[in-house]
Design an enzyme around this catalytic site. Sequence first.
Site, PDB file in Angstrom:
ATOM      1  N   GLN A 104       0.982  -1.354   0.170  1.00  0.00           N
ATOM      2  CA  GLN A 104       0.045  -0.022  -0.084  1.00  0.00           C
ATOM      3  C   GLN A 104       0.773   1.356  -0.166  1.00  0.00           C
ATOM      4  OE1 GLN A 104      -3.201  -0.782   3.091  1.00  0.00           O
ATOM      5  NE2 GLN A 104      -1.561  -2.085   3.540  1.00  0.00           N
ATOM      6  N   ASN A 105       2.337   0.938   0.145  1.00  0.00           N
ATOM      7  CA  ASN A 105       3.196   1.989   0.283  1.00  0.00           C
ATOM      8  C   ASN A 105       3.138   2.812  -1.062  1.00  0.00           C
ATOM      9  OD1 ASN A 105       2.949   1.504   3.135  1.00  0.00           O
ATOM     10  ND2 ASN A 105       5.070   0.445   2.622  1.00  0.00           N
ATOM     11  N   VAL A 106       3.397   3.890  -1.245  1.00  0.00           N
ATOM     12  CA  VAL A 106       3.649   4.905  -2.511  1.00  0.00           C
ATOM     13  C   VAL A 106       5.141   5.418  -2.448  1.00  0.00           C
ATOM     14  CG1 VAL A 106       1.395   5.597  -2.598  1.00  0.00           C
ATOM     15  CG2 VAL A 106       2.955   6.950  -1.269  1.00  0.00           C
ATOM     16  N   HIS A 122      -1.603   1.529  -4.234  1.00  0.00           N
ATOM     17  CA  HIS A 122      -2.082   2.827  -3.984  1.00  0.00           C
ATOM     18  C   HIS A 122      -1.307   3.811  -4.976  1.00  0.00           C
ATOM     19  CE1 HIS A 122      -3.996   1.901   0.225  1.00  0.00           C
ATOM     20  NE2 HIS A 122      -4.681   1.363  -0.819  1.00  0.00           N
ATOM     21  N   CYS A 154       0.225  19.627 -22.245  1.00  0.00           N
ATOM     22  CA  CYS A 154      -0.899  20.744 -22.486  1.00  0.00           C
ATOM     23  C   CYS A 154      -1.207  21.745 -21.503  1.00  0.00           C
ATOM     24  CB  CYS A 154      -2.152  19.494 -22.472  1.00  0.00           C
ATOM     25  SG  CYS A 154      -2.659  18.921 -20.691  1.00  0.00           S
ATOM     26  N   GLY A 191       3.086  -4.554   8.997  1.00  0.00           N
ATOM     27  CA  GLY A 191       3.237  -3.155   9.165  1.00  0.00           C
ATOM     28  C   GLY A 191       2.046  -2.633   8.663  1.00  0.00           C
ATOM     29  N   SER A 193      -2.356  -1.324   9.523  1.00  0.00           N
ATOM     30  CA  SER A 193      -3.434  -1.466  10.322  1.00  0.00           C
ATOM     31  C   SER A 193      -4.677  -2.070   9.818  1.00  0.00           C
ATOM     32  CB  SER A 193      -3.947   0.100  10.651  1.00  0.00           C
ATOM     33  OG  SER A 193      -4.342   0.581   9.450  1.00  0.00           O
ATOM     34  N   ASN A 217       3.520  -7.143  13.196  1.00  0.00           N
ATOM     35  CA  ASN A 217       3.093  -5.723  13.492  1.00  0.00           C
ATOM     36  C   ASN A 217       3.489  -5.523  15.005  1.00  0.00           C
ATOM     37  OD1 ASN A 217       1.402  -3.143  13.883  1.00  0.00           O
ATOM     38  ND2 ASN A 217       0.225  -3.964  12.098  1.00  0.00           N
TER      39      ASN A 217
HETATM   40  P1  OAD Z   1      -1.280   3.012   9.089  1.00  0.00           P
HETATM   41  O1  OAD Z   1      -0.504   4.081   9.406  1.00  0.00           O
HETATM   42  O2  OAD Z   1      -2.781   2.731   9.048  1.00  0.00           O
HETATM   43  O3  OAD Z   1      -0.765   1.686   9.800  1.00  0.00           O
HETATM   44  C1  OAD Z   1       0.651   1.292  10.234  1.00  0.00           C
HETATM   45  C2  OAD Z   1       0.670   0.044  10.833  1.00  0.00           C
HETATM   46  O4  OAD Z   1       2.154  -0.310  10.937  1.00  0.00           O
HETATM   47  C3  OAD Z   1       0.145  -0.149  12.219  1.00  0.00           C
HETATM   48  O5  OAD Z   1      -0.775  -1.018  12.610  1.00  0.00           O
HETATM   49  C4  OAD Z   1       1.510  -0.025  13.198  1.00  0.00           C
HETATM   50  O6  OAD Z   1       1.319  -0.593  14.381  1.00  0.00           O
HETATM   51  C5  OAD Z   1       2.464  -0.762  12.326  1.00  0.00           C
HETATM   52  N1  OAD Z   1       3.740  -0.396  12.534  1.00  0.00           N
HETATM   53  C6  OAD Z   1       4.345   0.770  12.745  1.00  0.00           C
HETATM   54  N2  OAD Z   1       5.660   0.937  13.020  1.00  0.00           N
HETATM   55  C7  OAD Z   1       6.017  -0.644  12.606  1.00  0.00           C
HETATM   56  C8  OAD Z   1       7.284  -1.343  12.628  1.00  0.00           C
HETATM   57  N3  OAD Z   1       8.470  -0.826  12.666  1.00  0.00           N
HETATM   58  N4  OAD Z   1       7.249  -2.724  12.430  1.00  0.00           N
HETATM   59  C9  OAD Z   1       5.760  -3.411  11.978  1.00  0.00           C
HETATM   60  N5  OAD Z   1       4.679  -2.506  12.346  1.00  0.00           N
HETATM   61  C10 OAD Z   1       4.888  -1.182  12.600  1.00  0.00           C
HETATM   62  O7  OAD Z   1      -0.672   2.497   7.504  1.00  0.00           O
HETATM   63  P2  OAD Z   1      -1.536   1.476   6.502  1.00  0.00           P
HETATM   64  O8  OAD Z   1      -1.770   0.380   7.200  1.00  0.00           O
HETATM   65  O9  OAD Z   1      -0.127   1.367   5.256  1.00  0.00           O
HETATM   66  O10 OAD Z   1      -3.791   5.364   1.703  1.00  0.00           O
HETATM   67  O11 OAD Z   1      -2.235   2.444   5.759  1.00  0.00           O
HETATM   68  C11 OAD Z   1      -3.064   2.055   4.557  1.00  0.00           C
HETATM   69  C12 OAD Z   1      -3.644   3.183   3.936  1.00  0.00           C
HETATM   70  O12 OAD Z   1      -4.182   4.164   4.582  1.00  0.00           O
HETATM   71  C13 OAD Z   1      -2.251   3.935   3.466  1.00  0.00           C
HETATM   72  O13 OAD Z   1      -1.853   3.407   2.060  1.00  0.00           O
HETATM   73  C14 OAD Z   1      -2.950   5.303   2.815  1.00  0.00           C
HETATM   74  C15 OAD Z   1      -3.544   5.560   4.251  1.00  0.00           C
HETATM   75  O14 OAD Z   1      -4.709   6.430   4.342  1.00  0.00           O
HETATM   76  C16 OAD Z   1      -3.746   6.464   0.982  1.00  0.00           C
HETATM   77  O15 OAD Z   1      -3.147   7.385   1.264  1.00  0.00           O
HETATM   78  C17 OAD Z   1      -4.436   6.051  -0.375  1.00  0.00           C
END
Ligand code: OAD
Length: 256
Positions: A104-106, A122, A154, A191, A193, A217
């Site tokens: 999901q990382n950009v 994403h 454009c 990593g 949520s 996580n």
């Molecule tokens: P989140 O910020 O929602 O979640 C990050 C997760 O990583 C949490 O569950 C933390 O507990 C965990 N975490 C943090 N540090 C860690 C580490 N060192 N090792 C292991 N786990 C760790 O991020 P995403 O789930 O990626 O979308 O969020 C999903 C989407 O929501 C993103 O792609 C973005 C956001 O809105 C868009 O921007 C379209």
Amino acid sequence: MGDILNIPDKLFEKIVDAERAAVLTGAGVSAESGVPTFRGENGLWRNRRPEELASMEGFLDDPRLVWDWYDWRRSVISQIQPNPGHYALAEFDCVYDQFTLITQNVDGLHALAGARDPVELHGNIWHVRCLKEGTVRENREVPLSRIPPLCPDCNSMLRPNIVWFGEELDTDILKRAGLAAKESEVFFVVGTSSVVQPAASLAGLAQRNGAIVVEINLDRTPITESADLFLQGKSGEILPALLRMIVQARGYDDCG
Ligand code: OAD
């Protein structure tokens, strides 16, 4: 065998014997590189409504604000490096006959660490898209010389080629991710949520099709209860340890 990480023998055997595996990663994987996560104590969404900065409505309302925010994130990302978690995942490709990295990382850090053809659900922060023509091109200018940037063809406004709230994921990309989840024998969720759809459903899809789900996580998430294995801790520490254990159990010298 799986005792360094306290993995029950039966599950560790499945992880080692599998031929097809896939992983879904989220912002937590890049946290140890210095990329802020979205949710949690210091998360990007802590003081912001996501729709303000990551939706078409927010963008049309104030393109400058949105681009200032992406320009700042691009400058943060341009100065950092992949961490041991990214490098370990790139090597999973040589452990399994079939391995798909879905993220999901950009931030592009998986590719920078050597991951082959990651599925970027994403989008990518280094890609921009013309609002009028829809053409996508790479843009690595940091900081941007003009905000909002304009299409060189454009002169229309460019937007980040990122999937915003309220937008559909690219159909082909989603299909690739779904297929990898369905075909996998082991599905790692690292990593994230696990609250943003459709990414969050991939683990369940894999599990319904026979995979074991291994979650890594710092904290528990909505999928922890149903995961077959929950490894709590930092992905930058657990992934390299897991890689070493699998490589050792398979009797490889190394993965290079
Ligand atoms: P989140 O910020 O929602 O979640 C990050 C997760 O990583 C949490 O569950 C933390 O507990 C965990 N975490 C943090 N540090 C860690 C580490 N060192 N090792 C292991 N786990 C760790 O991020 P995403 O789930 O990626 O979308 O969020 C999903 C989407 O929501 C993103 O792609 C973005 C956001 O809105 C868009 O921007 C379209």
